[in-house]
Scaffold this active site. Structure first.
Site, PDB file in Angstrom:
ATOM      1  N   HIS A   7       1.461   1.121 -13.715  1.00  4.03           N
ATOM      2  CA  HIS A   7       2.311   0.319 -13.838  1.00  4.03           C
ATOM      3  C   HIS A   7       3.333   0.690 -14.086  1.00  4.03           C
ATOM      4  O   HIS A   7       3.821   1.440 -14.547  1.00  4.03           O
ATOM      5  CB  HIS A   7       1.399   0.035 -14.875  1.00  4.03           C
ATOM      6  CG  HIS A   7       2.437  -1.128 -15.888  1.00  4.03           C
ATOM      7  ND1 HIS A   7       1.815  -2.512 -14.863  1.00  4.03           N
ATOM      8  CD2 HIS A   7       3.266  -1.643 -17.284  1.00  4.03           C
ATOM      9  CE1 HIS A   7       2.163  -2.971 -16.022  1.00  4.03           C
ATOM     10  NE2 HIS A   7       3.467  -2.975 -16.593  1.00  4.03           N
ATOM     11  N   GLY A  42       0.558  -1.259   0.346  1.00  2.00           N
ATOM     12  CA  GLY A  42      -0.124   0.282   0.330  1.00  2.00           C
ATOM     13  C   GLY A  42       0.797   1.076   0.260  1.00  2.00           C
ATOM     14  O   GLY A  42       0.238   2.648   0.521  1.00  2.00           O
ATOM     15  N   LEU A  81      -9.901  -7.908 -12.800  1.00  2.00           N
ATOM     16  CA  LEU A  81     -11.264  -6.893 -12.802  1.00  2.00           C
ATOM     17  C   LEU A  81     -12.106  -8.057 -13.536  1.00  2.00           C
ATOM     18  O   LEU A  81     -11.176  -7.985 -14.930  1.00  2.00           O
ATOM     19  CB  LEU A  81     -11.253  -5.703 -12.314  1.00  2.00           C
ATOM     20  CG  LEU A  81     -10.976  -5.551 -10.636  1.00  2.00           C
ATOM     21  CD1 LEU A  81     -10.616  -3.879 -10.805  1.00  2.00           C
ATOM     22  CD2 LEU A  81     -11.359  -6.351  -9.958  1.00  2.00           C
TER      23      LEU A  81
END
Lengths: 214, 214
Positions: free
Chosen positions: A110, A14, A94
């Site tokens: 990315h 995170g 997803l």
């Protein structure tokens, strides 16, 4: 004024979420309203709680199917009325239904200069290929793997015999700059994605002239 | 001392050849000893003649096959005892036999950050994709299309709505810097290509420490 509401998805440490919390959360009319993880062990959850942001965990294993999990996750984000979904080191693909629901309102960071080195292990891929320049990309998320419209990119030079840990540090530092910058640009309406005709590439549209240009 | 002998292949305007002639030819022990074109109309031929460099034309149509043309071209380069073959805007693919003959001794300049946008129309490809960063690559030539080991790369930022002519100018200016620099590094032995085991990627080896580093 209603803030620009951001939901963040995390899987791991995170650090990108932390960069967002540190630099744009509750500033410039932006608020991170919720953080979701695909696993309870994601350290990003604790970072969110420390910042007073609501969290939830959506493991695939706790739902009948991946699609059902994605639906629950989408409901969570929709219930929080998010204007933007930010994938900040979210390590699962997803489903198309989820992607379609947040079309033009979901971004990812990315660790390469896309379209070079999409997918996992992008930093290692770049080092193995032997490029002299790699970088970081923030892009809108579409149905493909790292194929969506590009918002921001930053180039990073590599030495001939790169030390992977040092490269990772440099790349992550760039991610921590670019992701908050992209959120800021979208929040203030400087950049948005324009869908072209079917089969045609989408474009990034600059509102209000070129002030938002990186 | 015997100079480092360079043969250059051109197809078009020859501005990369001109950059080589202007910056490394007859300097630092480097000499462009011959220039060959695949078509008599290549403006690069006149540039070579002005610089007093021998030229020859090898159109495919004047040989029985493309392979036969490539063999004649290889003989011409070998007769000139070239240490390095430089593709400077040479717009034809060379046969595997030719590539094998000059393995590790042939370089090309390409107007993108490879492996992104290989092949023709690289600048247009990058603009159509919507990247924010593109660039220039100098690489050794192998059997693939722009897949060889990378020597040098330089990144170039693009605006959101790029003007193709301005981008082309910027890219070509970078090519004119990087190609002579690569020749200089190879000539002084700072960089060479090391072939790994079969199926493994080749690497660029830095001789004499990191002084040659870009």
């Amino acid at each position: 004024m209603r803030p620009f509401r951001v939901g963040v998805l995390v899987s791991g440490s995170g650090t990108n979420l932390q960069a967002v919390l540190d630099s744009v959360h509750r500033e410039e009319g932006i608020e991170v309203v919720c953080v979701a993880a695909n696993r309870a062990e994601a350290e990003g959850l604790a970072r969110a709680e420390t910042a007073g942001v609501e969290t939830a965990v959506f493991p695939v294993a706790e739902h009948a199917t991946r699609t059902a999990r994605d639906e629950a996750l989408a409901e969570f984000l929709t219930a929080h009325e998010v204007d933007l979904v930010v994938l900040a080191g979210f390590m699962e693909l997803l489903s198309p239904g989820f992607v379609g629901r947040f079309e033009g309102r979901m971004i990812n960071v990315h660790p390469s200069l896309l379209p070079a080195f999409p997918g996992v292990r992008a930093i290692e891929q770049a080092i193995e290929y032997g490029v002299r320049v790699t970088g970081v990309t923030v892009h809108f998320v579409d149905e493909g793997v790292d194929t969506g419209s590009i918002l921001l990119q930053e180039a990073i030079e590599l030495p001939y015999a790169p030390d992977i840990e040092r490269v990772e540090q440099t790349i992550h530092a760039a991610e921590h700059r670019l992701l908050p910058e992209a959120i800021r640009l979208i929040a203030r309406g400087a950049l948005r994605e324009e869908r072209g005709e079917a089969g045609k590439r989408r474009r990034i549209v600059i509102e209000g002239g070129r002030h938002g240009e990186h």
